[in-house]
Design a protein around this motif. Structure first.
Motif, short mmCIF file in Angstrom:
data_model
loop_
_atom_site.label_atom_id
_atom_site.label_comp_id
_atom_site.label_asym_id
_atom_site.label_seq_id
_atom_site.Cartn_x
_atom_site.Cartn_y
_atom_site.Cartn_z
N LYS A 124 0.78 -1.35 -0.16
CA LYS A 124 -0.17 0.35 0.03
C LYS A 124 1.24 1.30 0.15
O LYS A 124 1.28 1.34 1.10
CB LYS A 124 -0.84 0.43 1.17
CG LYS A 124 -1.71 -1.02 1.15
CD LYS A 124 -3.39 -1.73 2.35
CE LYS A 124 -4.06 -2.39 2.28
NZ LYS A 124 -4.28 -2.39 1.85
N GLU A 125 0.07 2.12 -1.07
CA GLU A 125 1.25 3.16 -0.81
C GLU A 125 1.90 3.93 0.17
O GLU A 125 2.17 5.24 0.48
CB GLU A 125 0.80 4.19 -2.41
CG GLU A 125 -0.45 4.81 -1.89
CD GLU A 125 -1.07 5.19 -3.34
OE1 GLU A 125 -0.52 6.73 -2.90
OE2 GLU A 125 -0.47 4.79 -4.65
N GLU A 126 0.76 4.33 0.78
CA GLU A 126 0.43 4.68 2.04
C GLU A 126 1.33 4.41 3.45
O GLU A 126 1.47 5.20 3.95
CB GLU A 126 -0.74 6.04 3.45
CG GLU A 126 -1.97 4.01 3.14
CD GLU A 126 -2.77 3.23 1.50
OE1 GLU A 126 -3.48 2.70 2.50
OE2 GLU A 126 -2.01 3.25 0.56
N TRP A 127 1.46 3.41 3.32
CA TRP A 127 2.74 2.49 3.69
C TRP A 127 4.07 3.04 3.39
O TRP A 127 4.60 2.33 4.66
CB TRP A 127 2.11 0.76 4.65
CG TRP A 127 0.85 1.52 5.15
CD1 TRP A 127 -0.37 0.94 5.59
CD2 TRP A 127 0.87 1.01 7.32
NE1 TRP A 127 -1.34 0.38 6.03
CE2 TRP A 127 -0.22 0.92 7.26
CE3 TRP A 127 2.21 1.16 8.01
CZ2 TRP A 127 -0.62 1.34 8.50
CZ3 TRP A 127 1.36 1.18 9.30
CH2 TRP A 127 0.16 0.96 9.29
N ARG A 128 3.75 2.75 2.18
CA ARG A 128 5.47 3.04 1.74
C ARG A 128 6.10 4.42 1.56
O ARG A 128 7.17 4.74 2.13
CB ARG A 128 5.15 2.63 -0.13
CG ARG A 128 4.75 0.94 0.15
CD ARG A 128 5.69 0.32 -1.29
NE ARG A 128 4.95 1.62 -2.43
CZ ARG A 128 4.02 1.31 -3.04
NH1 ARG A 128 3.20 0.12 -2.90
NH2 ARG A 128 3.40 2.23 -3.76
N GLU A 129 4.98 5.25 2.28
CA GLU A 129 5.73 7.05 2.19
C GLU A 129 6.47 6.89 3.43
O GLU A 129 6.56 6.41 4.41
CB GLU A 129 4.83 7.02 3.00
CG GLU A 129 4.86 9.01 2.90
CD GLU A 129 3.24 9.84 2.85
OE1 GLU A 129 3.40 10.41 3.61
OE2 GLU A 129 2.21 9.35 2.81
N VAL A 130 7.69 7.87 3.35
CA VAL A 130 8.80 8.25 3.95
C VAL A 130 8.07 8.53 5.12
O VAL A 130 7.52 9.45 4.74
CB VAL A 130 10.16 8.53 3.47
CG1 VAL A 130 11.03 8.74 4.46
CG2 VAL A 130 10.72 7.88 2.43
N ILE A 131 8.77 8.37 6.18
CA ILE A 131 8.13 9.31 7.58
C ILE A 131 9.08 11.08 7.64
O ILE A 131 9.57 10.63 7.05
CB ILE A 131 8.36 9.30 8.95
CG1 ILE A 131 7.79 6.94 8.78
CG2 ILE A 131 8.00 9.51 10.31
CD1 ILE A 131 8.32 6.12 10.13
#
Length: 414
Positions: free
Chosen positions: A236-243
């Protein structure tokens, strides 16, 4: 494999990088052990023989690997899975065999181990004193008997307090860290003792001798589930997003995290309903393959590899003697009594059209070769895609390497 219990030869043949010698403290008030590691077997033997230091090293692989493999299978730890090389990510069990050469009067004070242990007294005599610990399923051992650094002690206390918040470190705290009566056992040559993880014990060498200890370990449910969840969430792209936070755009990293966590139960439920548990523990993991001893350099000879491959193919049904490496990754799992989700998953007793003598299961058809024997006998055989598997046709990879010696028409048969 124990060379007549000769310490000198045991040191020379160990797979350990070093031989450890246990040195008791000369301070009457400071009774904790410390160790020195000696890389040269001759030096280690001289110190062991003339200084009366007890010693420890790993057993030879010819002894360790078959013992660990068979014990894991027998007791079920890690579902019997074992990889001596430590390279396979899917292996749930592991273990080692330790060789202890005790000297008369040597005392190992109260401590606990995180492994499941089976000790075999080969010669000499030891007195074991046991008491039940309060920490269940320990993540680490606790070693107040040993001179350790502050970091080691801190981590041991933190791990113990996951189970027992009141855990106190130190032999003097045995009453609060253990319960029940103390039990003494005399181990003579030929005796075997099982003591579970978390059991407090101290050991005194009554008569000099040699013992081996089979230590078994396995992955936890927490570890397996967390690794699996990471695999799922990274789709899921939202979980792959860098913090990251960006005040100008009004991005609040804490609110973003709260949103993701709130959505987590629905993600888990969605995959759970599609067979997540079976995906994490497919039949290939629940039924360990035939074991083959690994050389010291962890490389098989050609004839051993071929023999090992044959045994594994026979065990899972002899699908394809020349199957590609991708098949060995077991991205498919055979399941019993599974309802078909679509007609594309339907099984018939024939051979896939266009197949030759060497059968390959096409990822888009999921038909079973006629001679396929399932691992678990059943009146209904079916294929089901593992929800955690990322599948692709090998032409997507192999075609990149097409050349005169490997024409595209041959690649398409992979």
């Amino acid at each position: 494999y124990m060379f007549g219990l000769d310490p000198k030869q045991i040191f020379e043949e160990t797979t350990s990088d070093s031989i450890f010698l246990w040195i008791p403290s000369n301070d009457k008030e400071e009774k904790r052990l410390q160790s020195i590691d000696i890389q040269d077997p001759k030096t280690a033997h001289i110190l062991h023989k003339h200084s009366n230091y007890a010693s420890y090293c790993r057993a030879p692989p010819e002894l360790e690997q078959p013992l660990v493999s068979s014990m894991l299978r027998d007791v079920g730890i890690g579902l019997g899975q074992y990889d001596p090389t430590g390279e396979k990510l899917t292996t749930l069990g592991r273990g080692e065999v330790e060789t202890f050469i005790g000297t008369k009067g040597h005392l190992t004070g109260w401590h606990t181990d995180f492994q499941e242990n089976f000790t075999i007294q080969l010669s000499g005599k030891k007195k074991w004193t046991l008491k039940q610990g309060t920490v269940k399923h320990p993540m680490r051992g606790t070693t107040p008997h040993y001179k350790s650094s502050e970091d080691v002690i801190e981590n041991q206390i933190k791990a113990a307090r996951l189970s027992n918040p009141d855990y106190q470190f130190g032999e003097q705290d045995l009453e609060s860290n253990a319960f029940g009566d103390e039990v003494e056992i005399i181990m003579d040559a030929g005796d075997i003792l099982y003591f579970p993880a978390g059991m407090f014990h101290k050991v005194e060498t009554v008569e000099q001798g040699v013992s081996i200890n089979i230590s078994l370990m396995g992955s936890t449910y927490a570890s397996l589930v967390c690794k699996t969840l990471e695999h799922i969430l990274l789709q899921k792209e939202e979980w792959r997003e860098v913090i990251c936070t960006n005040e100008r755009q009004g991005i609040d990293v804490l609110e973003k995290m709260k949103s993701l966590i709130n959505d987590l139960p629905s993600v888990v439920k969605s995959f759970g309903d599609s067979g997540l548990a079976e995906g994490m523990l497919p039949p290939v993991l629940r039924r360990p393959p035939a074991f083959e001893t690994v050389k010291e350099n962890y490389e098989f000879e050609r004839d051993e590899t071929e023999g090992s491959d044959r045994e594994q193919r026979q065990e899972i049904g002899s699908l394809n003697e020349n199957a590609s490496e991708e098949w060995d990754e077991k991205v498919y799992s055979t399941c019993d009594q599974v309802e078909m989700d679509s007609t594309s998953n339907q099984i018939d007793d024939g051979i896939v059209e266009g197949e030759k003598e060497d059968h390959v299961v096409d990822i888009g058809i999921f038909e079973s070769p006629e001679e396929f024997n399932p691992m678990v006998p059943s009146g209904k055989k079916s294929w089901r895609k593992n929800p955690l598997a990322s599948l692709m046709k090998m032409t997507d990879v192999k075609s990149f390497y097409a050349d005169a010696n490997n024409p595209i028409e041959d690649i398409e048969n992979f």
